[in-house]
Design an enzyme around this catalytic site. Structure first.
Site, PDB file in Angstrom:
ATOM      1  N   LYS A 245      -0.592   0.736 -10.557  1.00  0.00           N
ATOM      2  CA  LYS A 245      -1.806  -0.031 -10.398  1.00  0.00           C
ATOM      3  C   LYS A 245      -2.363  -0.427 -11.585  1.00  0.00           C
ATOM      4  O   LYS A 245      -2.435   0.119 -12.556  1.00  0.00           O
ATOM      5  CB  LYS A 245      -2.890   0.926  -9.573  1.00  0.00           C
ATOM      6  CG  LYS A 245      -2.742   1.503  -8.332  1.00  0.00           C
ATOM      7  CD  LYS A 245      -3.594   2.181  -7.564  1.00  0.00           C
ATOM      8  CE  LYS A 245      -3.262   2.546  -6.209  1.00  0.00           C
ATOM      9  NZ  LYS A 245      -3.434   1.517  -5.086  1.00  0.00           N
ATOM     10  N   ARG A 319       2.328   5.527   3.356  1.00  0.00           N
ATOM     11  CA  ARG A 319       3.374   5.468   4.771  1.00  0.00           C
ATOM     12  C   ARG A 319       4.605   6.207   4.728  1.00  0.00           C
ATOM     13  O   ARG A 319       5.178   6.886   5.548  1.00  0.00           O
ATOM     14  CB  ARG A 319       3.331   4.073   4.898  1.00  0.00           C
ATOM     15  CG  ARG A 319       4.353   3.426   4.136  1.00  0.00           C
ATOM     16  CD  ARG A 319       4.113   1.857   4.049  1.00  0.00           C
ATOM     17  NE  ARG A 319       2.574   1.274   3.709  1.00  0.00           N
ATOM     18  CZ  ARG A 319       2.154   0.166   3.727  1.00  0.00           C
ATOM     19  NH1 ARG A 319       2.829  -0.693   4.287  1.00  0.00           N
ATOM     20  NH2 ARG A 319       0.935  -0.195   3.268  1.00  0.00           N
TER      21      ARG A 319
HETATM   22  N1  BES Z   1      -4.166   4.579  -1.795  1.00  0.00           N
HETATM   23  C1  BES Z   1      -3.736   3.064  -1.639  1.00  0.00           C
HETATM   24  C2  BES Z   1      -4.679   2.473  -0.593  1.00  0.00           C
HETATM   25  C3  BES Z   1      -6.152   2.287  -1.273  1.00  0.00           C
HETATM   26  C4  BES Z   1      -6.684   1.217  -1.937  1.00  0.00           C
HETATM   27  C5  BES Z   1      -7.045   3.265  -0.826  1.00  0.00           C
HETATM   28  C6  BES Z   1      -7.836   0.963  -2.406  1.00  0.00           C
HETATM   29  C7  BES Z   1      -8.414   3.170  -1.244  1.00  0.00           C
HETATM   30  C8  BES Z   1      -8.815   2.039  -1.936  1.00  0.00           C
HETATM   31  C9  BES Z   1      -2.326   2.817  -0.889  1.00  0.00           C
HETATM   32  O1  BES Z   1      -1.463   3.786  -1.268  1.00  0.00           O
HETATM   33  C10 BES Z   1      -2.159   1.601  -1.597  1.00  0.00           C
HETATM   34  O2  BES Z   1      -1.549   1.382  -2.733  1.00  0.00           O
HETATM   35  N2  BES Z   1      -1.575   0.474  -0.732  1.00  0.00           N
HETATM   36  C11 BES Z   1      -1.270  -0.653  -1.224  1.00  0.00           C
HETATM   37  C12 BES Z   1      -0.047  -1.103  -0.364  1.00  0.00           C
HETATM   38  C13 BES Z   1       0.519  -2.326  -0.500  1.00  0.00           C
HETATM   39  C14 BES Z   1       1.442  -1.897  -1.654  1.00  0.00           C
HETATM   40  C15 BES Z   1       1.709  -2.769   0.515  1.00  0.00           C
HETATM   41  C16 BES Z   1      -2.363  -1.657  -0.998  1.00  0.00           C
HETATM   42  O3  BES Z   1      -3.403  -1.571  -0.421  1.00  0.00           O
HETATM   43  O4  BES Z   1      -2.416  -2.420  -2.086  1.00  0.00           O
HETATM   44 ZN    ZN Z   2      -0.785   3.330  -3.417  1.00  0.00          ZN
END
Ligand code: BES
Ligand code: ZN
Ligand code: ZN
Length: 465
Positions: A245, A319
């Site tokens: 991230k 997921r």
């Molecule tokens: N934990 C995150 C989602 C999230 C984002 C929760 C912001 C709370 C606040 C999840 O694991 C994630 O990183 N999802 C990605 C999915 C993408 C790579 C398809 C996302 O939402 O960017």
């Molecule tokens: Zn994630």
């Protein structure tokens, strides 16, 4: 926080709180400017008296009572008054008195553990007082207070540091709630490997703390075979993995175990309320970190269910964890319905902000019940579709499934459609709580950070199924 509940008609040393509808304030002897507009307040410290407006009677929503009661608690806290007494409402219905108690208690919370200056810690209300005539609702009020205490457990777990709330710590917290009515079973890394939880193990690979799958069984109705299952995402920290991230997006990722915290609090509440239901909880607890051992994007993984998944982005880890625990839970327990909580996608924040959770379901009847429970508790959910075209999108090229979509669109629905591949035709509700489980700003009776969203919702849902 353990505020005492008392019933008294002559509360001494308390803040006396009256609620009033707009235009119906003349008998209350408040200041002339006070007209009763929604959440307008007038505090008269010399008389220890507070008026809070409920707005127009015809526009009334029960949540205004929670918010008005929260305002009263915050006023009392700021004035360092330890007792709050709520005058009876016109016609005092049970659900209204319960809402007042709920809003008051939920507002009497602050995560102060790391404040070293005692002055900076919130002054907590010690006693909630209602007129004697409200005593007939005592049982319902006490039940609500009990659930609210467990909402605080969920809030604390979500807000606390990620180096404190680890998979190991979630196991310890879970074992503490095991007892006469609730059985807790933990699958350790070795068992997970033997069982083939390869997606979950892939996510956990870079962490020094081994993953756990924790299972709760509560049998409140032994004569029935019916059961409800709750599942939760317990990613104790989500760095994104090798798809790391960037910028600001990592700093809140200690909250990525909110789904698991919700399930722990639901199981504890259900057993303490002695609900006549059979309930199974399952949480997948891991850390998604970076290391030379990290799992990598582009590799195909064979999941617990037997389906193979091309992991296209290590940040889509929730997921993978959930796919394995859902398939295991579905096969092992065959519940009537599975309700799963996860902070799954940032995209759901883009859609709903923090005002409601995204709901994705294979069942019209269960999702209607969840919607109704959401309206009643004001932990609202809104359903988005799982049309067959979305399901088609989850098909893989080099594998059965792909973990993320081909485009950058409909990310939250893709997540829901992917999860639905793992529930073996059992009616399924996925709640994406990424926008509601942790708040950037406090609101009414919810603090900044962990909100505890989902606990009250699930208990209400259980009463309706
Ligand atoms: N934990 C995150 C989602 C999230 C984002 C929760 C912001 C709370 C606040 C999840 O694991 C994630 O990183 N999802 C990605 C999915 C993408 C790579 C398809 C996302 O939402 O960017
Ligand atoms: Zn994630
Ligand atoms: Zn995540």
């Amino acid at each position: 926080m353990d505020s005492k509940l008392v019933f008294s008609d002559s509360p001494k040393g308390s803040l006396l709180v009256h609620f009033a509808f707009e235009g119906a304030v003349s008998h209350l002897k408040g200041p002339s400017y006070f007209t009763g507009k929604k959440l307008e307040s007038a505090f008269m410290p010399e008389k220890s008296f507070l008026l809070v407006g409920l707005g127009k009677k015809e526009e009334f929503n029960i949540d205004y009572l929670r918010r008005a009661a929260a305002k009263a608690v915050k006023t009392a806290s700021a004035a360092k008054m330890p007792i709050v007494h709520f005058a009876l409402l016109d016609g005092h219905k049970e659900n209204e008195m319960v809402a007042v108690a709920e809003g008051a208690v939920l507002a009497n919370y602050s995560f102060d553990k790391y404040k070293t200056d005692a002055e900076q810690k919130m002054f907590r209300i010690k006693e909630l007082s209602f007129p004697v005539a409200a005593k007939k609702f005592e049982e319902s009020i006490r039940e609500t207070l009990l659930v609210c205490q467990n909402v605080f457990i969920a809030r604390d777990l979500v807000t606390e540091n990620s180096d404190v709330v680890t998979p190991k710590m979630l196991e310890e917290v879970s074992r503490k709630i095991s007892g006469k009515h609730i059985k807790v079973r933990v699958l350790n890394e070795k068992q997970l490997r033997r069982l083939g939880f390869n997606m979950l193990l892939g996510v956990a690979r870079a962490s020094e703390i081994p993953p756990r799958v924790i299972i709760f069984e509560y049998n409140g109705n032994p004569s029935s075979k019916d059961k409800v299952m709750f599942a939760g995402k317990g990613v104790c920290f989500d760095s994104g993995g090798l798809n790391i991230k960037v910028g600001e997006s990592m700093k809140d990722m200690r909250m990525d175990m909110a789904g698991a915290a919700t399930v722990i609090a639901i199981m504890k509440s259900a057993s303490e309320l002695k609900l006549k239901k059979n309930i199974v909880g399952i949480i997948g607890c891991v850390e998604n970190l970076v290391d030379s051992k990290s799992f990598r994007p582009g590799d195909v993984i064979k999941s617990y269910s037997g389906k193979t998944v091309e992991n296209l982005n290590t940040d889509a880890e929730g997921r993978l964890v959930l796919g394995d625990i859902l398939a295991y839970g579905a096969r092992k327990y065959n519940p009537n319905v599975i309700v799963e909580f996860s902070t799954l996608t940032g995209a759901i924040l883009g859609t709903f902000g923090s005002h409601c959770a995204g709901m994705f379901s294979t069942s019209d009847s269960y999702s209607q019940k969840m919607f109704d429970a959401g309206m009643a508790t004001y932990e609202r959910v809104w359903r988005l579709p799982l049309f067959e075209e979305y399901k088609e999108e989850t098909k893989g090229e080099r594998s059965d499934l792909r973990s993320i979509g081909k485009t950058r669109y409909n990310g939250s629905i893709f997540g829901g459609a992917f999860l639905a591949e793992f529930v073996e035709n059992i009616p399924f509700i996925h709640l994406d709580v990424a926008g509601t489980a942790m708040l950037e700003e406090p609101k009414d009776y919810m603090p900044k950070n962990g909100s505890g969203f989902g606990v009250r919702l699930a208990i209400e849902f259980l009463k309706r199924v």
